[in-house]
Enzyme design. Sequence first.
Site, PDB file in Angstrom:
ATOM      1  N   HIS A   1      32.872  28.724  95.224  1.00  0.00           N
ATOM      2  CA  HIS A   1      33.988  27.785  95.399  1.00  0.00           C
ATOM      3  C   HIS A   1      33.740  26.775  96.532  1.00  0.00           C
ATOM      4  O   HIS A   1      34.566  26.580  97.432  1.00  0.00           O
ATOM      5  CB  HIS A   1      35.363  28.457  95.476  1.00  0.00           C
ATOM      6  CG  HIS A   1      35.564  29.542  96.490  1.00  0.00           C
ATOM      7  ND1 HIS A   1      35.309  29.378  97.819  1.00  0.00           N
ATOM      8  CD2 HIS A   1      36.042  30.802  96.352  1.00  0.00           C
ATOM      9  CE1 HIS A   1      35.613  30.501  98.461  1.00  0.00           C
ATOM     10  NE2 HIS A   1      36.043  31.373  97.584  1.00  0.00           N
TER      11      HIS A   1
ATOM     12  N   HIS B   1      40.552  44.352  96.990  1.00  0.00           N
ATOM     13  CA  HIS B   1      40.843  42.921  97.164  1.00  0.00           C
ATOM     14  C   HIS B   1      40.995  42.279  95.792  1.00  0.00           C
ATOM     15  O   HIS B   1      40.167  42.497  94.908  1.00  0.00           O
ATOM     16  CB  HIS B   1      39.664  42.313  97.940  1.00  0.00           C
ATOM     17  CG  HIS B   1      39.750  40.862  98.253  1.00  0.00           C
ATOM     18  ND1 HIS B   1      40.932  40.168  98.355  1.00  0.00           N
ATOM     19  CD2 HIS B   1      38.765  39.960  98.510  1.00  0.00           C
ATOM     20  CE1 HIS B   1      40.666  38.907  98.660  1.00  0.00           C
ATOM     21  NE2 HIS B   1      39.361  38.752  98.747  1.00  0.00           N
TER      22      HIS B   1
ATOM     23  N   GLU C   1      40.814  39.086  94.906  1.00  0.00           N
ATOM     24  CA  GLU C   1      40.051  37.874  94.563  1.00  0.00           C
ATOM     25  C   GLU C   1      39.063  38.181  93.432  1.00  0.00           C
ATOM     26  O   GLU C   1      38.476  39.259  93.366  1.00  0.00           O
ATOM     27  CB  GLU C   1      39.327  37.303  95.799  1.00  0.00           C
ATOM     28  CG  GLU C   1      38.849  35.880  95.535  1.00  0.00           C
ATOM     29  CD  GLU C   1      38.431  35.114  96.789  1.00  0.00           C
ATOM     30  OE1 GLU C   1      38.322  35.700  97.877  1.00  0.00           O
ATOM     31  OE2 GLU C   1      38.201  33.891  96.638  1.00  0.00           O
TER      32      GLU C   1
ATOM     33  N   ASP D   1      36.112  37.560  92.457  1.00  0.00           N
ATOM     34  CA  ASP D   1      34.720  38.028  92.531  1.00  0.00           C
ATOM     35  C   ASP D   1      34.668  39.559  92.586  1.00  0.00           C
ATOM     36  O   ASP D   1      33.625  40.158  92.349  1.00  0.00           O
ATOM     37  CB  ASP D   1      33.960  37.403  93.712  1.00  0.00           C
ATOM     38  CG  ASP D   1      34.706  37.461  95.024  1.00  0.00           C
ATOM     39  OD1 ASP D   1      35.943  37.479  95.029  1.00  0.00           O
ATOM     40  OD2 ASP D   1      34.024  37.471  96.070  1.00  0.00           O
TER      41      ASP D   1
ATOM     42  N   HIS E   1      40.539  38.263 103.970  1.00  0.00           N
ATOM     43  CA  HIS E   1      41.114  36.973 104.247  1.00  0.00           C
ATOM     44  C   HIS E   1      42.261  36.612 103.331  1.00  0.00           C
ATOM     45  O   HIS E   1      42.714  35.463 103.339  1.00  0.00           O
ATOM     46  CB  HIS E   1      40.017  35.898 104.146  1.00  0.00           C
ATOM     47  CG  HIS E   1      39.427  35.843 102.755  1.00  0.00           C
ATOM     48  ND1 HIS E   1      39.420  34.704 102.012  1.00  0.00           N
ATOM     49  CD2 HIS E   1      38.889  36.781 101.953  1.00  0.00           C
ATOM     50  CE1 HIS E   1      38.863  34.942 100.822  1.00  0.00           C
ATOM     51  NE2 HIS E   1      38.535  36.189 100.786  1.00  0.00           N
TER      52      HIS E   1
ATOM     53  N   ASP F   1      35.037  42.373 101.579  1.00  0.00           N
ATOM     54  CA  ASP F   1      34.464  41.123 102.108  1.00  0.00           C
ATOM     55  C   ASP F   1      33.936  41.282 103.541  1.00  0.00           C
ATOM     56  O   ASP F   1      32.967  40.607 103.931  1.00  0.00           O
ATOM     57  CB  ASP F   1      35.519  40.007 102.108  1.00  0.00           C
ATOM     58  CG  ASP F   1      35.692  39.347 100.747  1.00  0.00           C
ATOM     59  OD1 ASP F   1      34.798  39.480  99.896  1.00  0.00           O
ATOM     60  OD2 ASP F   1      36.723  38.682 100.543  1.00  0.00           O
TER      61      ASP F   1
ATOM     62  N   TYR G   1      28.987  33.590 106.341  1.00  0.00           N
ATOM     63  CA  TYR G   1      30.115  34.191 105.626  1.00  0.00           C
ATOM     64  C   TYR G   1      31.354  34.221 106.526  1.00  0.00           C
ATOM     65  O   TYR G   1      32.449  33.811 106.124  1.00  0.00           O
ATOM     66  CB  TYR G   1      29.748  35.615 105.175  1.00  0.00           C
ATOM     67  CG  TYR G   1      30.701  36.150 104.151  1.00  0.00           C
ATOM     68  CD1 TYR G   1      30.483  35.955 102.797  1.00  0.00           C
ATOM     69  CD2 TYR G   1      31.865  36.800 104.537  1.00  0.00           C
ATOM     70  CE1 TYR G   1      31.385  36.412 101.849  1.00  0.00           C
ATOM     71  CE2 TYR G   1      32.774  37.253 103.603  1.00  0.00           C
ATOM     72  CZ  TYR G   1      32.520  37.060 102.258  1.00  0.00           C
ATOM     73  OH  TYR G   1      33.422  37.500 101.329  1.00  0.00           O
TER      74      TYR G   1
ATOM     75  N   HIS H   1      29.572  42.309  99.284  1.00  0.00           N
ATOM     76  CA  HIS H   1      28.578  41.235  99.162  1.00  0.00           C
ATOM     77  C   HIS H   1      27.369  41.591 100.030  1.00  0.00           C
ATOM     78  O   HIS H   1      27.537  41.952 101.208  1.00  0.00           O
ATOM     79  CB  HIS H   1      29.137  39.896  99.658  1.00  0.00           C
ATOM     80  CG  HIS H   1      30.304  39.381  98.869  1.00  0.00           C
ATOM     81  ND1 HIS H   1      30.216  38.984  97.561  1.00  0.00           N
ATOM     82  CD2 HIS H   1      31.600  39.189  99.222  1.00  0.00           C
ATOM     83  CE1 HIS H   1      31.402  38.569  97.134  1.00  0.00           C
ATOM     84  NE2 HIS H   1      32.263  38.688  98.119  1.00  0.00           N
TER      85      HIS H   1
END
Length: 387
Positions: free
Chosen positions: A24, A78, A80, A82, A145, A164, A192, A223
């Site tokens: 993104h 999380h 999000e 991904d 986040h 994350d 990151y 990640h």
Amino acid sequence: MNQVQIAEGIYSVGAVDWTVRSFHGYTTNRGATYNAYLIIDEKITLIDTVKAPFADELIGRISDIIDPAKIDYVISNHVEMDHSGALPAVMKAAPNAVIVTSAPNGLKGLKAHYGDQYQFLAVKAGDTLSLGKRSLTFVATPMLHWPDNMVTYCPEEKILFSNDAFGQHYATNKRFDDEVDLAETMQEALKYYANILMPYGAQAKKALEIVKSLDLKLIAPSHGVCWRSHIPDILAKYEYFADETPEDKAVVVYDSMWHSTEKTAHAIAEGFTRKGCTVKYFDLKECHISDIMSDVLKTKYIAVGSPTLNNNMMPTVSSFLTYLKGLAPKGKKGLAFGSYGWGGQSIAQVNDVLVSAGVEIVTDPIRINYIPTPAQLQSIEDTIAQL
Ligand code: FEO
């Protein structure tokens, strides 16, 4: 398919995204991974999923170990996408699984993304879930986040599934920090943090206190590589990143049309050099805004320049400033500069955005009509050196 055991009976079953170069808008020059972990116990548990296009890869890796239909819990640290994009595919393969997510925001977020058709278990900070021989404890990390973020700790294995946090966009077939180049990994951990977590230093500090109180053998993020040999190093780095005390450093960022703003940028860089600052210098035609943020994180000074183009700052500079403002850097001092032929609106515009981003302006905007003279450049250098 290749799966790696990160501990006896705990497998890394996520995906490597070797070719992705934009996450993104954040440039992922070394690719990315979306890590997921399968725990084989009395209750079969999957920790996080992967980005939707990698769902088959995830399910293939799980299927090489067990029948996915046997999964009892899917922990969603999380929302999000991904990490949750493959959730519908996983739930199709594991229809009896219960999705464990944070209350209330994980639950709200997952239902907004994927509907209400699954069994959910919403957990709060400190809740535990027995898997049989092992258990999981949930630690809320809101706004690291997103509001829903949590991390999951397995005390019997001393593993923190950190999602994350402590992650790096770093594509590799290796799974551990001691199997890859540490300098590369740390550089990606910094990038990151700067691009994803910079606005949330206060929350990061709180979360770090909790993480430091845990007995840790392994940090398994969603990640990049897992931390096993360099846990104190990455914790110390995160303390350093989250500490908003700036360093004697100056970041000079600009775009230029006919080299006048560029010459001014050079003079400013010389001034900061005389002042004893470490200078980082970025021409926005050549450098990506997400790379620049790694240097913005700890800088004391930020100088931003744009010529005037059609009564405005250049779009590259506008893009940089929009991104900077969103990342809400703390404790920065700065200045605006630029050249113009007539009008000259860009310089005040840059100044205004810096102010609205919370940057303390240390000198009047530097305005150059057409081409800076040697005397002007010397004067600019002197002004900066005396800040
Ligand atoms: Fe890796 Fe916030 O998702």
